[in-house]
Design an enzyme around this catalytic site. Structure first.
Site, short mmCIF file in Angstrom:
data_model
loop_
_atom_site.label_atom_id
_atom_site.label_comp_id
_atom_site.label_asym_id
_atom_site.label_seq_id
_atom_site.Cartn_x
_atom_site.Cartn_y
_atom_site.Cartn_z
N GLY A 190 -27.05 49.13 -60.79
CA GLY A 190 -26.75 49.63 -59.46
C GLY A 190 -25.64 50.64 -59.46
N ASN A 217 -25.31 51.85 -52.85
CA ASN A 217 -26.30 52.37 -53.79
C ASN A 217 -27.70 52.16 -53.19
OD1 ASN A 217 -27.48 53.26 -56.32
ND2 ASN A 217 -27.95 51.11 -56.71
N GLN A 218 -27.95 50.93 -52.74
CA GLN A 218 -29.21 50.63 -52.04
C GLN A 218 -28.99 50.88 -50.55
OE1 GLN A 218 -30.46 46.62 -53.04
NE2 GLN A 218 -29.83 46.86 -55.17
N TYR A 238 -30.31 53.64 -68.24
CA TYR A 238 -29.83 52.82 -67.13
C TYR A 238 -30.29 51.37 -67.31
CZ TYR A 238 -29.82 50.52 -62.63
OH TYR A 238 -29.64 49.60 -61.64
N ARG A 286 -65.13 39.81 -23.14
CA ARG A 286 -65.77 41.12 -23.08
C ARG A 286 -65.16 42.10 -24.08
NH1 ARG A 286 -65.05 45.08 -18.11
NH2 ARG A 286 -64.45 43.12 -17.10
#
Length: 524
Positions: A76, A430-431, A69, A295
């Protein structure tokens, strides 16, 4: 690596950080970003052999017509599209070219240095299939302080910081712009001036450079340092505020905090006890209960202090990870496709940090509101004015500063919405699930800037309040540690007597805070 005679590299102090694939710490990222330590690659033959083995393995795969790849395929959703053998060498150039769409302000030069180092650390793990020469080129950028101009907007934080890191890849190849001696100029000119030829990316090197979490991790490392220091400074400012307000120092009693045993919260209470010389609770304290902003300060600052260890763990693991895709296992003879570029851990740290840090601003802003209000500051002048009685009607002290601090606090609080929940499906689905880690890191840095501004304002006023308190007949002596600290601050900014514009004072204090100018508390 082709190089002829070149201008001398910037001088740095400290021992070099030797990169050999072993983990480094967040402080080392900061040291390189601030040019306090140089970087070198290990000269051990085994380190170079491990790096070379990955690239050689890829070369064998290509000779055997293996499918990898991003090396023999498109990127992608185009991973099913084969790239012709004669075009494989062009593919990395195409990757950084089409990702050249970053927008917004450029990262600072410190952030750019951190980005280069963080990417280098990841590639030194030896599982990214890059050449040793690429590592040398990244070190060269740091040696000569020729850094990529990286636009901060355009990353969704999964598939890595593709767009911002494309500017690093492009600069190595002599394209786009660099920061050189504080000025933006063409990368081609800066390289040529130093006799360095543009680099030619090897088949997987564009993907290895860009497909990772280097930008978000670098920004997060810088944010971590700033937040850690702000927790300490907020503690010291709280001690000053308690002293100025004639408050009850016994709210920080050791036995009291033993009953709620968060260790960071206990450390904050201990620091306040030491600052205020309040080792134990008397039978009857002068005033039973102060308002929450003093405090409950250990409970607010303690959240940061208790979060720091796990923030550090998350970020250190990410820093020392191989987070591109695919990864190479030479011994097993395989290419591993996965999703290590996903920045979820960084996003979670940054989203939580900006919330905890914004609460520091809110705490200090409330202390400042008490300091300037004569209804609540127990005998101090209205707005902490240092003017004489005759001039008091004309003078307004810290009135506008408190308004400004309130504005900065409101903006910090507004930015605390988590970025990581805003995942968007991108790149043809893809993403389809992304981290938004880089946006979260940018948000956190902006919040920290605002917190530093509130801290500067409250520090200025609290020192004034301590000095004004010491002039009252009923005042208890200022503890020595606080008196010494006020003296240190006075070396930087003067007390406010007649009204004057305080923007220069506040900006100067912000720079000192950003630089961690004052040593605050010991390592415990």
């Amino acid at each position: 690596m082709t190089q002829t005679s070149a201008p001398s590299a910037p001088l740095r102090q400290g021992q070099p950080i030797i990169l050999d694939g072993q983990p480094i710490g967040l402080e080392e990222v900061l040291a390189v970003a601030e040019q306090r330590r140089p970087v070198m690659l290990s000269a051990e033959p085994g380190f170079r052999a491990r790096i070379d083995a990955g690239q050689q393995f890829l070369e064998r795969l290509l000779e055997e017509e293996g499918v990898v790849y991003g090396v023999t395929t498109g990127y992608g959703d185009a991973c099913t599209r084969a790239v012709a053998a004669e075009d494989i060498d062009l593919l990395p150039h195409q990757l950084f070219t089409f990702h050249g769409c970053g927008m917004g302000q450029a990262l600072t030069v410190e952030a750019s240095r951190a980005v280069v180092l963080v990417r280098l650390v990841s590639l030194c793990r030896g599982v990214s299939g890059v050449s040793f020469e690429l590592l040398e080129r990244l070190v060269w950028l740091l040696e000569h302080d020729v850094l990529p101009v990286i636009p901060e907007e355009g990353s969704v934080g999964a598939s890595g910081d593709l767009t911002p890191l494309s500017y690093l890849a492009a600069v190595l190849c002599g394209e786009r712009e660099v920061i050189d001696n504080g000025h933006h100029r063409l990368a081609s000119e800066a390289l040529a001036e130093r006799g360095m030829t543009p680099y030619r990316l090897k088949p997987k090197e564009g993907l290895a450079l860009m497909n990772g979490t280097a930008v978000m991790t670098a920004l997060a490392a810088l944010a971590f340092s700033r937040c850690e220091y702000l927790a300490r400074l907020a503690t010291r400012i709280t001690a000053l505020s308690v002293q100025a307000l004639d408050g009850n120092p016994y709210h920080f009693d050791a036995e009291l905090f033993a009953a709620k045993p968060h260790p960071g919260q206990q450390r904050i209470a201990a620091r306040l006890r030491d600052d205020l010389h309040a080792p134990s609770t008397p039978r009857n304290s002068p005033r039973l209960q102060d308002r929450y902003s003093t405090r409950c300060a250990p409970h607010v600052i303690g959240v940061v202090e208790d979060a720091l260890p796990w923030w550090r763990e998350f970020l250190t693991n990410e820093l020392n990870s191989a987070n591109d895709n695919p990864l190479i296992d030479v011994e097993a003879g395989k290419v591993m496709h996965g999703g290590h570029f996903y920045g979820g851990h960084v996003a979670f740290v940054m989203d939580s940090m900006k919330q905890a840090a914004a609460n520091l601003a809110d705490l200090l802003d409330r202390q400042l509101a008490l300091l300037v209000d004569s209804r609540y500051n127990h005998g101090l002048p209205s707005n902490l004015s240092g003017a004489s009685a005759a001039r008091l009607p004309l003078n307004h002290g810290y009135k506008a500063v408190q308004i400004g601090a309130s504005a900065w606090t409101a903006e910090a609080l507004k930015l605390t919405m988590p970025a990581s929940v805003f995942s968007r499906s991108t790149e043809c689905h893809n993403q389809d699930k992304v981290s938004m880690g880089t946006i979260a890191a940018r948000d956190a840095l902006r919040v920290l800037t605002l917190v530093e501004q509130v801290a500067a304002a409250t520090l200025h006023a609290a020192c004034q309040g301590v000095e004004l308190r010491s002039q009252l007949q009923s005042a208890t002596p200022t503890p020595q540690r606080l008196s010494d600290f006020v003296d240190q601050v006075r070396q930087q900014v003067a007390a406010l007597e007649e009204d004057r514009a305080l923007d220069r004072d506040l900006n100067h204090l912000c720079r000192l805070i950003h630089q961690r100018h004052w040593s605050l508390y010991d390592a415990g």
